[in-house]
Design an enzyme around this catalytic site. Structure first.
Site, mmCIF file in Angstrom:
data_model
loop_
_atom_site.group_PDB
_atom_site.id
_atom_site.type_symbol
_atom_site.label_atom_id
_atom_site.label_comp_id
_atom_site.label_asym_id
_atom_site.label_seq_id
_atom_site.Cartn_x
_atom_site.Cartn_y
_atom_site.Cartn_z
ATOM 1 N N SER A 142 27.262 20.531 0.077
ATOM 2 C CA SER A 142 27.611 21.212 1.329
ATOM 3 C C SER A 142 28.525 20.310 2.139
ATOM 4 O O SER A 142 28.482 19.075 2.002
ATOM 5 C CB SER A 142 26.340 21.517 2.137
ATOM 6 O OG SER A 142 26.640 21.864 3.473
ATOM 7 N N TYR A 155 18.638 18.007 5.665
ATOM 8 C CA TYR A 155 19.448 18.828 4.765
ATOM 9 C C TYR A 155 20.735 18.101 4.383
ATOM 10 O O TYR A 155 21.082 18.012 3.191
ATOM 11 C CB TYR A 155 19.764 20.163 5.441
ATOM 12 C CG TYR A 155 20.616 21.101 4.633
ATOM 13 C CD1 TYR A 155 20.069 21.863 3.611
ATOM 14 C CD2 TYR A 155 21.979 21.250 4.904
ATOM 15 C CE1 TYR A 155 20.847 22.742 2.869
ATOM 16 C CE2 TYR A 155 22.762 22.125 4.175
ATOM 17 C CZ TYR A 155 22.200 22.870 3.158
ATOM 18 O OH TYR A 155 22.980 23.732 2.429
#
Length: 252
Positions: A142, A155
């Site tokens: 990501s 995350y």
């Protein structure tokens, strides 16, 4: 690119990016084992791909469970004789303030995003190294592994770790003709993000290319990296974000 008679596993593929990758692989000739933890969603996704004349079977289950990972790889080999492509796309996002983030949330993010990916890669590679043609492994990272995002410390940490894992596995896998790379999507229009009515407008304003990604933008990059055209590319991470990480304006 063609994936005729290739056998692929894609996790977290009931909808969104994973589904689009699965669909494009199947429509270009691959047999796809489509995984999602949501059983009805996995079955509906596989049925939709089959209805579009792709070869796809659903394998619902927890992609962070090692026994289930082994079952997926075993199914690929026993049913189709080989495993050419593995895309570890499954991941969870648990937002939370750093000062109050719970051990339970932290451990679940790491279990799914890191543990599931690590052991899927391990299990797949143990099969691929027995094959003369090797194989291709792809992780989904990501942009939050490159740029800080509010309430996404755990995350973002997990996604940055995946990119280091891909680099490290070059040492282990290259001798067996196995490539391992990472894609790092930015803002992308999926069923989940479209639940936010302001998402598309906000990210259209923040993205230099003037819009967030569509799932096919991400799938196009993923398919290239697991194709025969990319057999000399390994240990790399490809950011697909319309230029956002170059300027990094925050949505908050």
């Amino acid at each position: 690119m063609t994936f005729e008679n290739k056998v692929a596993i894609v996790t977290g593929a009931g909808q969104g990016i994973g589904f689009e990758i699965s669909k494009q692989l199947a429509l270009q000739g691959a047999v796809v084992i489509l995984n999602d933890i949501d059983t009805p969603l996995a079955q509906q996704a596989a049925e939709a791909i089959t209805a579009a004349n792709g070869r796809c079977i659903a394998m619902p289950g927890d992609s962070s469970d090692v026994a289930f990972i082994q079952q997926m790889v075993h199914t690929a080999v026993t049913e189709y004789g080989r495993l050419d492509i593995v895309i570890a796309n499954a991941g969870i996002t648990l937002f939370g303030n750093f000062f109050t983030y719970t051990p339970e949330a932290f451990n679940r993010v790491m279990q799914v995003n890191l543990g599931g990916t690590f052991f899927l890669a391990q299990t797949a590679a143990n099969q691929m190294k027995q094959q003369p043609q090797g194989g291709s492994i792809l992780f989904t990272s990501s942009v939050t592994g490159h740029q800080a995002h509010k309430d996404l410390a755990a995350y973002g940490m997990s996604k940055a770790a995946l990119e280091m894992l891909a680099k490290n596995l070059v040492i282990e896998l290259s001798a067996h003709k196995i490539t391992v790379n990472t894609i790092a999507p930015g803002a992308t229009l999926t069923e989940r993000t479209l639940d936010d009515p302001s998402y598309e407008r906000t990210w259209s304003e923040l993205t230099p290319m003037g819009r967030p990604a569509h799932t096919q933008d991400i799938a196009n990059a993923a398919l290239f990296l697991v194709s025969d055209h990319a057999r000399h590319i390994t240990g790399q991470s490809l950011i697909i974000d319309g230029g956002w990480t170059s300027i990094s304006p925050s949505p908050f």
